[in-house]
Design an enzyme around this catalytic site. Structure first.
Site, mmCIF file in Angstrom:
data_model
loop_
_atom_site.group_PDB
_atom_site.id
_atom_site.type_symbol
_atom_site.label_atom_id
_atom_site.label_comp_id
_atom_site.label_asym_id
_atom_site.label_seq_id
_atom_site.Cartn_x
_atom_site.Cartn_y
_atom_site.Cartn_z
ATOM 1 N N ASP A 146 10.596 -0.201 -4.595
ATOM 2 C CA ASP A 146 10.186 -0.999 -5.751
ATOM 3 C C ASP A 146 11.408 -1.319 -6.600
ATOM 4 O O ASP A 146 11.977 -0.426 -7.243
ATOM 5 C CB ASP A 146 9.159 -0.193 -6.576
ATOM 6 C CG ASP A 146 8.878 -0.847 -7.927
ATOM 7 O OD1 ASP A 146 8.500 -0.120 -8.873
ATOM 8 O OD2 ASP A 146 9.043 -2.079 -8.028
ATOM 9 N N ASP B 136 7.559 -1.689 -11.312
ATOM 10 C CA ASP B 136 6.125 -1.758 -11.659
ATOM 11 C C ASP B 136 5.309 -0.767 -10.838
ATOM 12 O O ASP B 136 4.073 -0.764 -10.901
ATOM 13 C CB ASP B 136 5.593 -3.195 -11.457
ATOM 14 C CG ASP B 136 5.606 -3.621 -9.985
ATOM 15 O OD1 ASP B 136 5.111 -4.726 -9.680
ATOM 16 O OD2 ASP B 136 6.103 -2.837 -9.136
ATOM 17 N N ASP C 62 8.376 -4.068 -3.370
ATOM 18 C CA ASP C 62 8.505 -5.519 -3.406
ATOM 19 C C ASP C 62 9.599 -5.995 -2.440
ATOM 20 O O ASP C 62 10.315 -5.192 -1.839
ATOM 21 C CB ASP C 62 8.810 -5.993 -4.839
ATOM 22 C CG ASP C 62 9.853 -5.118 -5.524
ATOM 23 O OD1 ASP C 62 9.661 -4.764 -6.700
ATOM 24 O OD2 ASP C 62 10.836 -4.741 -4.835
ATOM 25 N N ASP D 176 -3.452 -9.757 12.981
ATOM 26 C CA ASP D 176 -4.444 -8.788 12.526
ATOM 27 C C ASP D 176 -5.796 -8.980 13.225
ATOM 28 O O ASP D 176 -6.352 -10.079 13.195
ATOM 29 C CB ASP D 176 -4.628 -8.992 11.010
ATOM 30 C CG ASP D 176 -5.431 -7.906 10.360
ATOM 31 O OD1 ASP D 176 -4.961 -6.760 10.361
ATOM 32 O OD2 ASP D 176 -6.524 -8.196 9.858
ATOM 33 N N GLU E 133 -3.065 -7.344 17.329
ATOM 34 C CA GLU E 133 -3.775 -6.092 17.108
ATOM 35 C C GLU E 133 -5.176 -6.262 17.650
ATOM 36 O O GLU E 133 -5.896 -7.172 17.230
ATOM 37 C CB GLU E 133 -3.830 -5.728 15.620
ATOM 38 C CG GLU E 133 -4.462 -4.384 15.380
ATOM 39 C CD GLU E 133 -5.111 -4.233 14.024
ATOM 40 O OE1 GLU E 133 -5.534 -5.248 13.451
ATOM 41 O OE2 GLU E 133 -5.204 -3.098 13.535
ATOM 42 N N ASP F 226 -2.406 2.188 9.197
ATOM 43 C CA ASP F 226 -3.837 2.539 9.329
ATOM 44 C C ASP F 226 -4.036 3.922 9.933
ATOM 45 O O ASP F 226 -5.178 4.401 9.991
ATOM 46 C CB ASP F 226 -4.555 1.551 10.258
ATOM 47 C CG ASP F 226 -4.670 0.159 9.677
ATOM 48 O OD1 ASP F 226 -4.744 -0.798 10.465
ATOM 49 O OD2 ASP F 226 -4.680 0.035 8.436
HETATM 50 O O1 TEU Z 1 -7.020 -3.179 11.009
HETATM 51 C C1 TEU Z 1 -8.044 -3.491 11.934
HETATM 52 C C2 TEU Z 1 -8.729 -2.287 12.340
HETATM 53 O O2 TEU Z 1 -9.161 -2.139 13.447
HETATM 54 C C3 TEU Z 1 -8.906 -1.266 11.302
HETATM 55 O O3 TEU Z 1 -10.225 -1.389 10.797
HETATM 56 C C4 TEU Z 1 -8.706 0.045 11.919
HETATM 57 O O4 TEU Z 1 -9.616 0.174 12.994
HETATM 58 C C5 TEU Z 1 -9.005 1.060 10.880
HETATM 59 O O5 TEU Z 1 -8.250 0.735 9.759
HETATM 60 C C6 TEU Z 1 -8.652 2.418 11.433
HETATM 61 O O6 TEU Z 1 -9.163 3.342 10.514
HETATM 62 C C7 TEU Z 1 -6.425 -4.348 10.459
HETATM 63 C C8 TEU Z 1 -5.357 -3.904 9.474
HETATM 64 O O7 TEU Z 1 -4.352 -3.175 10.168
HETATM 65 C C9 TEU Z 1 -6.030 -3.058 8.430
HETATM 66 O O8 TEU Z 1 -5.060 -2.528 7.518
HETATM 67 C C10 TEU Z 1 -7.016 -3.938 7.677
HETATM 68 O O9 TEU Z 1 -7.715 -3.134 6.751
HETATM 69 C C11 TEU Z 1 -8.021 -4.581 8.656
HETATM 70 O O10 TEU Z 1 -7.425 -5.135 9.809
HETATM 71 C C12 TEU Z 1 -8.713 -5.748 7.962
HETATM 72 O O11 TEU Z 1 -7.747 -6.765 7.737
#
Ligand code: TEU
Length: 555
Positions: free
Chosen positions: A22, A26, A30, A201, A254, A327
């Site tokens: 950061d 804030d 960033d 995504d 993904e 995630d």
């Molecule tokens: O994640 C997709 C996804 O499959 C997630 O729901 C994942 O299974 C879960 O987070 C596991 O606990 C993508 C992004 O990486 C995630 O950060 C987003 O929240 C999601 O899509 C929606 O955009």
């Protein structure tokens, strides 16, 4: 033929901008903060940065709910700041890969604001709207990944709209060619700006199994919403965005729920879909139906699953290699021992992952062995997935708060989102303000400065692995073969290319592995030459120490 694309021997580093650095105090990371750390990333040796979303967003899902695909959220900076980061990264030979989130937009995106305004507006069909089902209520039984139904009733028009994720993330209708054209045009403008590719995504969900939306009211079949038209969409996108351009733009999709058979189709270069995918089988082995239903680690299952992906994509297609991202919980806590053997187990998993065939992804902090966090109260957590799960589990299913919190401790996404630990100062060098999510209390001992000043540095181990991949074709391209697949603690495999063979021998357990080692491994170790290891050298074939991992070159 043409030279192999850079990503066949390259390494990608994922930055979660909110938590990396950061610069303006804030409490939220960033773009200027990232720019200030480019020398650190160049020293690590990575080839590209994947930035999680930095576009304008209400931040319900930390930027994965986008309301303008072609600007920068003021909390992260602006387009001028972005162009500066891009230029300075390119000056260092580092590519920038953006996060493409086009399965859904934010509910504040102008497209959705118009679409929901009335039944007949031109953008009505840009999203999935359905009248209440004859049985009353939601059109089908799909559930949101963030708890509750995947449909929300909009009072203005009396219809439901689909959101596989939060209700603030309405799904775009990719059946509509106008939606597809608008997305491709946006992608082309980012590539024209100089970005080097996209992480896409949940891209396999853009194609829905429409028979489950407009058919008889099916109880959710628990299966994937992915429809067969996904291949047509990706081929159309490839043709409209990437095909005519020089250079190798990275596309990584993904794809929750896909198999190796799907992945061969998605990543076969001849099909022109994507370069590689993030699959989810290996990170689904240690939990039940929901991710918070934690199950004990099963090493043979993990080894065999990753080997399955190596062998099934060996002839055609390409793997991504990851054990961490924004995630997933921190790998050293999930698969290793993040207390007594933190250095050893972090480096063991780094060696095991980076010596496989595919493109490795390093998630920020993984390179210094950052661990999970255990906040005392759900009030200390920020992730919509964990907060919705906790509320549903405790309030609707009446589960014990302590047991639900234990699941969040083990598997919650905030484990990966606590601020990057740069040094031992109060906010670990991440911010001079109040961090949006508390810094892990263990930052005083686990941080970049401490790691790099120490004798046993996780950072320097990752540096060595990256250098090895850059310099050694057998690492990048060699054939993979798993040894001792059923062994409960030994993870051993070979890589071979053109007469050169490497051997990985890893003891993925707190317990030593007594000599003599299993015959399949011991036999190979005679005259083996040590290349890299996480313990002081000892004679090959000796008992393996806890979390000992060594790479050998065979004669
Ligand atoms: O994640 C997709 C996804 O499959 C997630 O729901 C994942 O299974 C879960 O987070 C596991 O606990 C993508 C992004 O990486 C995630 O950060 C987003 O929240 C999601 O899509 C929606 O955009």
């Amino acid at each position: 033929g043409t030279a192999a694309p850079w990503w066949t021997s390259g390494v990608v580093y994922q930055v979660y901008p909110r938590s990396f650095a950061d610069a303006d105090g804030d409490g939220i990371g960033d773009l200027a903060g990232i720019r200030g750390r480019l020398d650190y990333l160049a020293e690590l040796g990575i080839d590209a940065l994947w930035l999680s979303p930095v576009y304008p967003s209400p931040q319900h899902d930390n930027g994965y709910d986008i309301k303008d695909y072609e600007d920068i959220d003021p909390v992260f900076g602006d387009l001028a700041e972005f162009d500066l980061l891009l230029a300075e990264a390119h000056d260092r030979g580092i590519k920038i890969v953006m996060d493409l989130v086009v399965n859904h937009t934010s509910d504040e995106h102008p497209w959705f604001v118009e679409s929901k305004s009335n039944l007949t507006n031109p953008k009505r069909d840009w999203y999935w709207w359905r009248a209440p089902h004859a049985d009353g209520g939601v059109p089908n039984g799909w559930r949101s990944a963030f708890s509750g139904p995947a449909w929300t009733l909009d009072d203005t028009t009396g219809e439901y709209y689909l959101h596989l994720f939060a209700k603030q993330q309405p799904d775009l209708n990719w059946e509509n060619p106008d939606v597809r054209a608008a997305v491709y045009a946006m992608m082309n403008r980012w590539l024209d700006r100089g970005v080097d590719g996209f992480r896409m995504d949940v891209i396999n969900f853009i194609a829905k199994r429409t028979e489950l939306i407009d058919g008889p009211m099916p109880a959710t079949d628990g299966g994937s919403p992915m429809g067969p038209q996904i291949h047509a969409y990706l081929q159309e996108m490839h043709a409209a965005v990437f095909a005519g351009r020089p250079g190798d733009h990275l596309t990584v999709g993904e794809m929750p729920g896909v198999s190796t058979a799907d992945a061969v189709l998605f990543t076969d270069p001849a099909r022109g879909e994507v370069d590689m995918i993030f699959q989810f089988e290996h990170v689904g082995l240690d939990h039940g139906d929901t991710k918070f239903d934690v199950r004990p680690r099963n090493l043979p299952a993990l080894k065999q699953n990753l080997a399955h992906w190596q062998t099934d994509l060996a002839e055609t297609g390409w793997n991504s290699l990851y054990l961490n991202n924004h995630d997933q919980p921190r790998l050293v806590s999930r698969f290793g021992n993040d207390t007594t053997y933190r250095y050893e187990s972090a480096t063991l998993w780094a060696l095991v992952l980076h010596l496989q065939r595919g493109t490795p992804y390093i998630y920020q902090g993984e390179e210094i062995g950052m661990t999970n966090v255990r906040f005392d109260s759900i009030a200390d957590y920020r992730d919509i997935e964990s907060l919705n799960h906790y509320r549903e589990a405790v309030e609707e299913f009446d589960l014990a708060p302590a047991s639900v919190l234990a699941g969040v401790h083990a598997m919650g996404r905030d484990n990966a989102r606590t601020p990057m630990q740069w040094d031992a100062t109060p906010n670990s060098g991440f911010t001079t303000g109040t961090p949006w999510l508390a810094v892990n209390p263990n930052h005083t001992g686990i941080n970049v400065a401490a790691d790099r000043s120490g004798e046993r540095s996780v950072f320097r181990f990752y540096q060595a692995l990256i250098r090895l991949r850059h310099e050694s074709p057998v690492v990048a391209l060699g054939d993979f073969s798993l040894l001792e697949p059923d062994h409960e603690q030994l993870y051993a495999f070979t890589r071979s290319l053109g007469g050169e063979t490497l051997l990985v021998v890893a003891n993925a357990a707190d317990a030593p592995l007594a000599a003599p080692l299993p015959a399949a491994v011991a036999g190979l170790l005679a005259n083996a030459e040590r290349v890299l290891g996480n313990y002081p050298r000892q004679s090959p074939g000796a008992s393996l120490r806890p979390w000992e991992a060594t790479l050998y070159r065979l004669p």
